[in-house]
Design a protein around this motif. Structure first.
Motif, PDB file in Angstrom:
ATOM      1  N   GLY A   1      -4.932  -3.733  -1.471  1.00 16.62           N
ATOM      2  CA  GLY A   1      -5.143  -2.707  -0.461  1.00 16.62           C
ATOM      3  C   GLY A   1      -6.126  -3.097   0.618  1.00 16.62           C
ATOM      4  O   GLY A   1      -6.195  -2.444   1.654  1.00 16.62           O
ATOM      5  N   CYS A   2      -6.889  -4.134   0.397  1.00 20.76           N
ATOM      6  CA  CYS A   2      -7.887  -4.564   1.384  1.00 20.76           C
ATOM      7  C   CYS A   2      -7.554  -5.955   1.914  1.00 20.76           C
ATOM      8  O   CYS A   2      -8.431  -6.784   2.130  1.00 20.76           O
ATOM      9  N   TYR A   3      -6.287  -6.236   2.107  1.00 17.41           N
ATOM     10  CA  TYR A   3      -5.870  -7.547   2.598  1.00 17.41           C
ATOM     11  C   TYR A   3      -6.389  -7.742   4.018  1.00 17.41           C
ATOM     12  O   TYR A   3      -6.265  -6.843   4.855  1.00 17.41           O
TER      13      TYR A   3
END
Length: 192
Positions: free
Chosen positions: A178-180
């Motif tokens: 989710g934090c790519y």
């Protein structure tokens, strides 16, 4: 129940499933033939739609354009098989209106225009479509250019060319992150 009766009943059930699906698919095909009455896509029409699509999504150094994804064929299939008759009529009349707009503005048909003239024409028609959408009532039909533009985007980004060369494509995705990290200018990911 003995084994023979069980096998016979399973065969009957499976056979009925296959026959039932054939009837369902045949019914669907007949419905689309009826809906497509009066809608004829000639090779010239498909070529015209390819050029309109290419003007909307042109070839760049980073990715091929809509023409390479055979956007005209895609539009033909969707309009013929999925659109209601009233929308098919609007779409087909829109092709004539687009050509008439080219004649009015540049004294040439759309196919005879330069890439810059095509772009300028479609910018004007897109503005007209947006103005129409802003003033349209719910029961009013869609603008023909809105249909063309939506089909171009849908067809291109769901084609192999669009999803593998214009979008980032990972055939076997890894874990969810989710934090790519995202860098400005990165291409979006293809939905597989």
């Amino acid at each position: 129940m003995n084994r023979r009766d069980a096998i016979a009943r399973v065969g009957l059930i499976l056979g009925g499933t296959v026959i039932g699906s054939e009837v369902f698919l045949s019914g669907c095909a007949k419905k689309s033939e009826v809906a497509a009455t009066g809608t004829t896509f000639t090779p010239e029409t498909i070529s015209f739609l390819d050029e309109v699509g290419e003007t909307i999504l042109p070839t760049t150094a980073a990715s091929p354009g809509a023409k390479e994804s055979k956007i005209g064929e895609f539009m033909k299939t969707i309009v013929s098989d999925c659109y209601e008759e009233k929308d098919q009529k609007i779409f087909m009349e829109g092709i004539g209106k687009l050509n008439a707009a080219a004649e009015k503005k540049f004294a040439n048909g759309f196919m005879d225009l330069s890439a810059t003239e095509r772009h300028d024409l479609l910018v004007d028609v897109d503005k007209e479509a947006k103005d129409y959408a802003a003033a349209k009532k719910e029961e009013d039909p869609a603008h023909y250019f809105t249909m063309v533009k939506q089909l171009t985007l849908w067809g291109y980004f769901t084609s192999e060319v669009g999803s593998t060369k214009a979008l980032r494509f990972l055939p076997v995705p890894g874990k969810y992150d989710g934090c790519y990290p995202y860098k400005k200018g990165d291409r979006a990911w293809a939905a597989t």
